[in-house]
Design an enzyme around this catalytic site. Structure first.
Site, short mmCIF file in Angstrom:
data_model
loop_
_atom_site.label_atom_id
_atom_site.label_comp_id
_atom_site.label_asym_id
_atom_site.label_seq_id
_atom_site.Cartn_x
_atom_site.Cartn_y
_atom_site.Cartn_z
N ASP A 67 13.38 -1.99 5.03
CA ASP A 67 13.87 -1.87 3.65
C ASP A 67 12.80 -1.24 2.77
O ASP A 67 11.65 -1.10 3.20
CB ASP A 67 14.31 -3.25 3.11
N ASP A 136 16.63 -17.53 -0.15
CA ASP A 136 18.10 -17.58 -0.29
C ASP A 136 18.82 -17.13 0.98
O ASP A 136 20.03 -16.90 0.97
CB ASP A 136 18.54 -16.73 -1.49
N HIS A 138 18.21 -14.29 2.67
CA HIS A 138 18.37 -12.85 2.87
C HIS A 138 17.52 -12.35 4.04
O HIS A 138 16.46 -12.90 4.36
CB HIS A 138 18.11 -12.04 1.58
N GLU A 143 21.00 -9.42 0.15
CA GLU A 143 21.08 -10.65 -0.64
C GLU A 143 22.38 -11.39 -0.31
O GLU A 143 23.28 -10.83 0.32
CB GLU A 143 21.03 -10.29 -2.14
C1 GLP Z 1 11.15 -9.60 1.10
C2 GLP Z 1 11.45 -8.71 2.28
C3 GLP Z 1 12.03 -9.48 3.45
C4 GLP Z 1 11.18 -10.70 3.73
C5 GLP Z 1 11.16 -11.60 2.51
C6 GLP Z 1 10.39 -12.87 2.72
O1 GLP Z 1 12.28 -9.87 0.36
N1 GLP Z 1 12.35 -7.65 1.94
O2 GLP Z 1 12.10 -8.64 4.59
O3 GLP Z 1 11.69 -11.40 4.84
O4 GLP Z 1 10.56 -10.85 1.46
O5 GLP Z 1 9.02 -12.67 2.51
P1 GLP Z 1 7.89 -13.71 2.88
O6 GLP Z 1 7.75 -13.62 4.36
O7 GLP Z 1 6.68 -13.24 2.18
O8 GLP Z 1 8.37 -15.05 2.46
#
Ligand code: GLP
Length: 261
Positions: A67, A136, A138, A143
């Site tokens: 992404d 949440d 995702h 989302e």
């Molecule tokens: C962002 C990324 C996701 C990731 C999420 C959680 O939203 N787009 O790919 O899984 O963050 O991040 P973290 O691992 O820092 O909690």
């Protein structure tokens, strides 16, 4: 899906890096789908250690992005392209010529999304896709209520995700873009192996909904239940709300050695 409960993030990183190394030994040109966020960092560190020790060779590996923020210049330190260059490509010694990702600065965003979906298919598809999970539920930036059949497309972030990600932008939510390009859930499900890592109690509700809840767009990660080879690796904190935790521990402890994840 297989759920593996590990003692801590480092152990999770080593287990997953081991699976990536095994894949690369069988298929040196494997296309590895990588994720951003804090959670996958122990995976990248463990894989870099394996490369330094000569246990695995990544010179022909290819890397695909999950992404990207819309509107951040590619050279912005927090564009996911920059983050992945810093955290994955450079430590592994992989050049940008082996990297593919969506163009978050394209004027024709829809065209850029379609082009990326096509490019992934033309590259032969992702062999192993790493995923983190948002609080949440995702995955990527899909989302809640994203179509489970969605393709790569533009999405608008929830306020919660922008708050969660403000820590990468000097704590200033005003700097966090509202829009992103993300591989769709349908796109993600085309990878041959999905590996989701979640650590910490803050992810426990999202993990329980992913693994033991119904398949529902309200928890995008629950789509992993539809995939024939999905592995969810969690530490004790992230596993703390799983009703089947003892069963998951038992099955992993009794797996044949040759099976891997
Ligand atoms: C962002 C990324 C996701 C990731 C999420 C959680 O939203 N787009 O790919 O899984 O963050 O991040 P973290 O691992 O820092 O909690």
């Amino acid at each position: 899906m297989e759920v593996v409960i590990v003692p801590d993030a480092k152990a999770g990183g080593e287990l997953i890096a081991g699976a990536m190394a095994e894949l690369l030994r069988h298929k040196p040109t494997a296309l590895l789908g990588v994720a951003t966020g804090s959670t996958p960092l122990p995976i990248y560190q463990a894989l870099a250690a394996q490369v330094s020790s000569g246990a695995v060779e990544v010179s022909r590996a290819r890397i695909a992005q999950l992404d990207e923020y819309v509107g951040l210049p590619a050279e912005h330190p927090e564009s996911y392209r920059s983050v992945l260059r810093r955290e994955v490509l450079e430590p592994l010694g992989i050049g940008m010529d082996a990297f593919m990702g969506p163009d978050g600065t394209a004027e024709d965003v829809r065209g850029a999304c379609e082009a990326y979906d096509r490019a992934l298919a033309e590259a032969g598809g992702v062999d192993l896709q790493l995923l983190g999970i948002g609080t949440d539920g995702h995955i990527g930036f899909n989302e809640p209520c994203s179509s489970l059949a969605s393709r790569t497309r533009i999405k608008t972030l929830t306020e919660q995700t922008r708050i969660d990600n403000a820590r990468f932008f000097d704590g200033d939510i005003g700097q966090v873009p509202h829009h992103v390009i993300t591989q769709g859930i349908g796109t993600i499900l085309e990878a041959r192996h999905l590996v989701l890592l979640a650590t910490g109690e803050g992810k426990a509700d999202a993990v329980a909904a992913t693994v033991e809840g119904p398949v529902a767009a309200v928890c995008p990660a629950s789509a992993l239940q539809l995939h024939p080879h999905a592995t969810v690796v969690v530490d004790e904190g992230a596993a703390s709300k799983l009703k089947f935790a003892d069963y998951f521990r038992h099955t992993f402890a009794n797996k044949p050695d040759w099976q891997g994840i």
